[in-house]
Design a protein around this motif. Structure first.
Motif, PDB file in Angstrom:
ATOM      1  N   UNK A 135      69.585  93.868 -27.751  1.00 20.83           N
ATOM      2  CA  UNK A 135      70.707  93.654 -26.849  1.00 20.83           C
ATOM      3  C   UNK A 135      70.867  94.800 -25.862  1.00 20.83           C
ATOM      4  N   UNK A 136      71.211  94.419 -24.628  1.00 17.31           N
ATOM      5  CA  UNK A 136      71.529  95.457 -23.648  1.00 17.31           C
ATOM      6  C   UNK A 136      73.032  95.571 -23.458  1.00 17.31           C
ATOM      7  N   UNK A 137      73.766  94.844 -24.286  1.00 16.76           N
ATOM      8  CA  UNK A 137      75.229  94.853 -24.170  1.00 16.76           C
ATOM      9  C   UNK A 137      75.832  96.253 -24.223  1.00 16.76           C
ATOM     10  N   UNK A 138      75.381  97.130 -25.165  1.00 17.94           N
ATOM     11  CA  UNK A 138      76.006  98.461 -25.210  1.00 17.94           C
ATOM     12  C   UNK A 138      75.869  99.217 -23.885  1.00 17.94           C
ATOM     13  N   UNK A 139      74.729  99.023 -23.207  1.00 15.24           N
ATOM     14  CA  UNK A 139      74.558  99.691 -21.911  1.00 15.24           C
ATOM     15  C   UNK A 139      75.556  99.148 -20.898  1.00 15.24           C
ATOM     16  N   UNK A 140      75.705  97.826 -20.916  1.00 18.80           N
ATOM     17  CA  UNK A 140      76.637  97.195 -19.992  1.00 18.80           C
ATOM     18  C   UNK A 140      78.065  97.638 -20.299  1.00 18.80           C
ATOM     19  N   UNK A 141      78.343  97.726 -21.599  1.00 17.61           N
ATOM     20  CA  UNK A 141      79.664  98.172 -22.040  1.00 17.61           C
ATOM     21  C   UNK A 141      79.918  99.591 -21.533  1.00 17.61           C
ATOM     22  N   UNK A 142      78.883 100.436 -21.648  1.00 21.04           N
ATOM     23  CA  UNK A 142      79.026 101.817 -21.194  1.00 21.04           C
ATOM     24  C   UNK A 142      79.336 101.837 -19.701  1.00 21.04           C
ATOM     25  N   UNK A 143      78.650 100.973 -18.968  1.00 21.88           N
ATOM     26  CA  UNK A 143      78.855 100.920 -17.519  1.00 21.88           C
ATOM     27  C   UNK A 143      80.274 100.480 -17.176  1.00 21.88           C
ATOM     28  N   UNK A 144      80.690  99.352 -17.777  1.00 16.47           N
ATOM     29  CA  UNK A 144      82.025  98.819 -17.456  1.00 16.47           C
ATOM     30  C   UNK A 144      83.123  99.711 -18.010  1.00 16.47           C
ATOM     31  N   UNK A 145      82.874 100.245 -19.211  1.00 13.54           N
ATOM     32  CA  UNK A 145      83.841 101.186 -19.793  1.00 13.54           C
ATOM     33  C   UNK A 145      84.004 102.384 -18.878  1.00 13.54           C
ATOM     34  N   UNK A 146      82.879 102.899 -18.406  1.00  7.10           N
ATOM     35  CA  UNK A 146      82.894 104.061 -17.512  1.00  7.10           C
ATOM     36  C   UNK A 146      83.657 103.757 -16.235  1.00  7.10           C
ATOM     37  N   UNK A 147      83.404 102.555 -15.702  1.00  9.83           N
ATOM     38  CA  UNK A 147      84.097 102.169 -14.467  1.00  9.83           C
ATOM     39  C   UNK A 147      85.603 102.045 -14.691  1.00  9.83           C
ATOM     40  N   UNK A 148      85.957 101.440 -15.813  1.00  8.30           N
ATOM     41  CA  UNK A 148      87.373 101.249 -16.145  1.00  8.30           C
ATOM     42  C   UNK A 148      88.084 102.594 -16.268  1.00  8.30           C
ATOM     43  N   UNK A 149      87.456 103.495 -17.001  1.00  4.38           N
ATOM     44  CA  UNK A 149      88.062 104.820 -17.212  1.00  4.38           C
ATOM     45  C   UNK A 149      88.178 105.546 -15.867  1.00  4.38           C
ATOM     46  N   UNK A 150      87.135 105.409 -15.029  1.00  6.99           N
ATOM     47  CA  UNK A 150      87.176 106.057 -13.713  1.00  6.99           C
ATOM     48  C   UNK A 150      88.352 105.524 -12.911  1.00  6.99           C
ATOM     49  N   UNK A 151      88.592 104.212 -13.001  1.00 16.16           N
ATOM     50  CA  UNK A 151      89.706 103.612 -12.261  1.00 16.16           C
ATOM     51  C   UNK A 151      91.030 104.208 -12.732  1.00 16.16           C
ATOM     52  N   UNK A 152      91.160 104.327 -14.078  1.00 17.74           N
ATOM     53  CA  UNK A 152      92.383 104.912 -14.628  1.00 17.74           C
ATOM     54  C   UNK A 152      92.549 106.366 -14.155  1.00 17.74           C
ATOM     55  N   UNK A 153      91.419 107.098 -14.180  1.00 14.76           N
ATOM     56  CA  UNK A 153      91.459 108.511 -13.779  1.00 14.76           C
ATOM     57  C   UNK A 153      91.876 108.613 -12.305  1.00 14.76           C
ATOM     58  N   UNK A 154      91.377 107.691 -11.467  1.00 18.08           N
ATOM     59  CA  UNK A 154      91.715 107.709 -10.049  1.00 18.08           C
ATOM     60  C   UNK A 154      93.206 107.446  -9.865  1.00 18.08           C
ATOM     61  N   UNK A 155      93.726 106.487 -10.638  1.00 14.52           N
ATOM     62  CA  UNK A 155      95.151 106.164 -10.553  1.00 14.52           C
ATOM     63  C   UNK A 155      95.984 107.375 -10.956  1.00 14.52           C
ATOM     64  N   UNK A 156      95.562 108.018 -12.041  1.00 10.48           N
ATOM     65  CA  UNK A 156      96.308 109.191 -12.492  1.00 10.48           C
ATOM     66  C   UNK A 156      96.241 110.308 -11.457  1.00 10.48           C
ATOM     67  N   UNK A 157      95.069 110.466 -10.836  1.00 16.15           N
ATOM     68  CA  UNK A 157      94.891 111.473  -9.789  1.00 16.15           C
ATOM     69  C   UNK A 157      95.849 111.212  -8.633  1.00 16.15           C
ATOM     70  N   UNK A 158      95.949 109.940  -8.278  1.00 18.24           N
ATOM     71  CA  UNK A 158      96.834 109.561  -7.177  1.00 18.24           C
ATOM     72  C   UNK A 158      98.273 109.923  -7.536  1.00 18.24           C
ATOM     73  N   UNK A 159      98.627 109.634  -8.789  1.00 16.80           N
ATOM     74  CA  UNK A 159      99.980 109.964  -9.240  1.00 16.80           C
ATOM     75  C   UNK A 159     100.216 111.479  -9.180  1.00 16.80           C
ATOM     76  N   UNK A 160      99.206 112.252  -9.627  1.00 18.48           N
ATOM     77  CA  UNK A 160      99.333 113.716  -9.651  1.00 18.48           C
ATOM     78  C   UNK A 160      99.560 114.259  -8.240  1.00 18.48           C
ATOM     79  N   UNK A 161      98.793 113.698  -7.295  1.00 20.29           N
ATOM     80  CA  UNK A 161      98.941 114.155  -5.902  1.00 20.29           C
ATOM     81  C   UNK A 161     100.326 113.794  -5.376  1.00 20.29           C
ATOM     82  N   UNK A 162     100.734 112.567  -5.694  1.00 23.18           N
ATOM     83  CA  UNK A 162     102.050 112.086  -5.285  1.00 23.18           C
ATOM     84  C   UNK A 162     103.138 113.023  -5.827  1.00 23.18           C
ATOM     85  N   UNK A 163     103.017 113.352  -7.124  1.00 20.50           N
ATOM     86  CA  UNK A 163     104.019 114.196  -7.773  1.00 20.50           C
ATOM     87  C   UNK A 163     104.037 115.590  -7.147  1.00 20.50           C
TER      88      UNK A 163
END
Ligand code: UDP
Ligand code: MG
Length: 351
Positions: free
Chosen positions: A234-262
């Motif tokens: 299965x290549x699912x774990x690789x795909x999971x790593x990719x999507x997981x990574x993207x998801x976390x990056x999105x959250x990190x970007x949102x938090x960054x935006x909040x930090x700048x705003x604050x």
């Protein structure tokens, strides 16, 4: 390439039994009796190939004695412990039968069930596996983790790997030849047979408890097998790593935006230590985990590119006895390439 070598109606089929052995001294006398009985019951010439997978107890000594006395028995001694899946492969490489049956040596795969497997094979199924409908003497933990593993594997792979099926199965000549052409180092044998297709059928059986000796699959070895199975199918774990990574990056970007705003609007800050630590350690953890997932695949590729033989044979016993080889079959180069010591070199003390 693949010859269709069926059994002709007027010729009785030949059978090969493949039995991997690792420190099974305690169960061997019973096993040998049951196998002799089975050979007697089968309707064709039968060989039993014992593959010693580097046992450290008296298994080899006992088997050598048995093989010397019993013309149907053969023994392959591997040079060290290569693991169950490789031991099976070694036995299948040496098998000459029209139907090859792989079974555990601890009598958890009852020899009588082989007769049912054979009956199904004669109905025209190329691969007949024995499905465990009941597993006796296994802890709830083993049953639970095994169940979880089979379900997870089913979700993660596109290959049809049947549930609750171990390595107890019969395969016909076409499946055997296909298996011999599969060179991978990472061998999850039941998955490999699932992958190849052909007409497959299941025979249900109740798996008894191990009566002698101990399981050679402690928890960590099971985890190891499960990880290898998933990585090689299965290549699912690789795909999971990719999507997981993207998801976390999105959250990190949102938090960054909040930090700048604050920071810009000075909404009650200085604090922030806790959130920083939490976020940094979370991200580091996820990062390491995903690198690890990628590492598993890189490791797997590394093992493949080395192209080492799959196993090394120390000694063969009983193979010179009359086995009617199929025309040209033992000359296949792909088989030689994965056997550590080719069967015809003088270093191999062939008896
Ligand atoms: N076995 C082997 N090499 C190993 C571990 C196990 O050849 O490194 C053999 C063992 O002797 C037995 C079969 O594989 O015939 C299945 O092992 P076991 O019964 O311990 O597994 P379980 O039934 O507990 O899953
Ligand atoms: Mg067992």
């Amino acid at each position: 390439m693949i010859q269709s070598i069926g059994t002709e109606a007027n010729v009785s089929p030949r059978y090969s039994l493949v039995l991997p052995i690792y420190n099974e001294e305690q169960v061997l006398p019973r096993l040998v009796e049951r196998i002799k009985l089975l050979i007697h019951q089968l309707d064709g010439e039968t060989e039993a190939i014992f593959v010693d997978d580097g046992s450290r107890d008296g298994s080899v000594r006992y088997l050598r004695r048995m093989v010397a006395a019993e013309p149907h028995f053969r023994l392959i001694e591997l040079s060290r412990n290569f693991g169950h899946q490789i031991a099976i492969t070694a036995g299948m490489d040496a098998a000459k039968g029209d139907a090859v049956i792989v079974m555990d040596a601890d009598l958890q795969d009852p020899p009588e069930v082989v007769l049912d497997l054979v009956a199904k094979w004669k109905e025209g199924f190329e691969i007949v596996y024995a499905r465990r409908v009941k597993r006796e003497g296994e802890s709830w933990f083993k049953r639970f983790t095994a169940g979880l593993f089979y379900r997870l594997l089913e979700k993660m792979t596109s290959v049809d790997i049947p549930r609750d099926v171990g390595d107890f199965r019969l395969v016909g000549r076409k499946a055997l030849e296909t298996f011999r052409q599969m060179p991978e180092q990472d061998r999850f044998v039941r998955g490999m047979f699932g992958w190849m297709g052909f007409k497959q059928a299941a025979v249900p059986f109740e798996r008894p408890a191990r009566t002698h000796g101990q399981t050679k699959y402690p928890f960590w070895k099971m985890v190891h097998l499960a990880v290898h199975a998933i990585v090689s199918f299965s290549e699912q774990p690789l795909r999971l790593a990719l999507w997981g990574g993207l998801g976390i990056s999105a959250l990190a970007a949102a938090f960054g935006a909040y930090a700048i705003f604050a920071w810009v609007f000075e909404t009650g800050i200085v604090a922030g230590w806790t959130s920083t630590v939490v976020i940094v350690s979370l991200l580091c953890g996820i990062n390491l985990f995903m690198t690890g997932v990628v590492g598993l695949y890189v490791g797997s590729i590394h093992a493949e590119v080395k192209r080492r033989p799959l196993y090394v044979i120390d000694r063969l016993t009983g193979f010179d006895r009359a086995v009617r080889a199929l025309p040209g079959e033992s000359r296949r180069s792909h088989r030689k390439s994965r056997i550590g010591v080719p069967a015809n070199v003088p270093t191999l003390r062939q008896l």
